[in-house]
Design a protein around this motif. Structure first.
Motif, mmCIF file in Angstrom:
data_model
loop_
_atom_site.group_PDB
_atom_site.id
_atom_site.type_symbol
_atom_site.label_atom_id
_atom_site.label_comp_id
_atom_site.label_asym_id
_atom_site.label_seq_id
_atom_site.Cartn_x
_atom_site.Cartn_y
_atom_site.Cartn_z
ATOM 1 N N ALA A 99 0.683 2.387 -6.185
ATOM 2 C CA ALA A 99 1.177 3.320 -5.175
ATOM 3 C C ALA A 99 1.543 4.613 -5.879
ATOM 4 C CB ALA A 99 2.379 2.750 -4.442
ATOM 5 N N ASP A 103 6.470 6.956 -3.857
ATOM 6 C CA ASP A 103 6.039 6.761 -2.477
ATOM 7 C C ASP A 103 6.209 5.311 -2.063
ATOM 8 O OD1 ASP A 103 2.972 7.204 -0.559
ATOM 9 O OD2 ASP A 103 5.076 7.505 -0.015
ATOM 10 N N TYR A 104 7.319 4.727 -2.439
ATOM 11 C CA TYR A 104 7.604 3.339 -2.093
ATOM 12 C C TYR A 104 9.100 3.128 -2.282
ATOM 13 C CZ TYR A 104 7.378 3.262 -7.163
ATOM 14 O OH TYR A 104 7.567 3.570 -8.487
ATOM 15 N N ASP A 112 4.994 -2.497 -0.113
ATOM 16 C CA ASP A 112 5.174 -1.100 -0.500
ATOM 17 C C ASP A 112 4.031 -0.543 -1.338
ATOM 18 O OD1 ASP A 112 8.821 -0.808 -0.916
ATOM 19 O OD2 ASP A 112 7.548 -1.229 0.817
ATOM 20 N N ASP A 114 0.003 0.316 -2.017
ATOM 21 C CA ASP A 114 -1.066 0.721 -1.108
ATOM 22 C C ASP A 114 -2.460 0.254 -1.508
ATOM 23 O OD1 ASP A 114 0.731 3.779 -1.075
ATOM 24 O OD2 ASP A 114 0.697 2.263 0.523
ATOM 25 N N TYR A 115 -2.714 0.158 -2.810
ATOM 26 C CA TYR A 115 -4.068 -0.115 -3.285
ATOM 27 C C TYR A 115 -4.064 -1.415 -4.075
ATOM 28 C CZ TYR A 115 -4.087 4.807 -2.132
ATOM 29 O OH TYR A 115 -3.933 5.992 -1.477
#
Length: 126
Positions: A99, A103-104, A112, A114-115
């Motif tokens: 992430a 941004d978490y 939390d 993203d990838y």
């Protein structure tokens, strides 16, 4: 397109070691945090370690603290998880995830990040 690919899993005896690799492509890890997670059959996905690349700050779950070490090779754009003194309860599918830094809320919380990669299986025999 962003990709994460895990490798290095396998079958090992209790007390043995493995090193997992997470190769990132399509983005520069310098601006991300990367976590390692695992999921055993019938259990929820568990965050075990994460690394903020810019600060080299690390976190570990209590279950792996002192046995596992997360690290980064910025040149290769790869993150590693060195796992020592493996136990049968470490048997699981292992995933890396990323992430954007900051941004978490919690880099050990799977929701939390993203990838995600596809995972690599680790099996520890007793």
């Amino acid at each position: 397109q962003m990709h994460l690919v895990e490798s290095g899993g396998g079958l090992v005896q209790s007390g043995g070691s493995l090193r997992l690799s997470c190769s990132a492509s399509g983005f520069n890890l310098d601006y991300y945090s990367v976590g390692w997670f695992r999921q055993a059959p019938g259990r929820e996905r568990e965050g075990i370690s994460c690394l903020t690349i810019s600060s080299n700050g690390t976190r570990y779950a209590d279950s792996v603290k002192g046995r596992f070490t997360i690290s980064v090779d910025k040149v290769k754009n790869m993150v590693y998880l060195q796992m020592n003194n493996l136990k049968p309860e470490d048997t699981a599918q292992y995933y890396c995830a990323a992430a954007v830094e900051g941004d978490y809320n919690d880099c050990l919380e799977p929701r939390d990040l993203d990838y995600w990669g596809q995972g690599t299986q680790v099996t520890v025999s007793s």
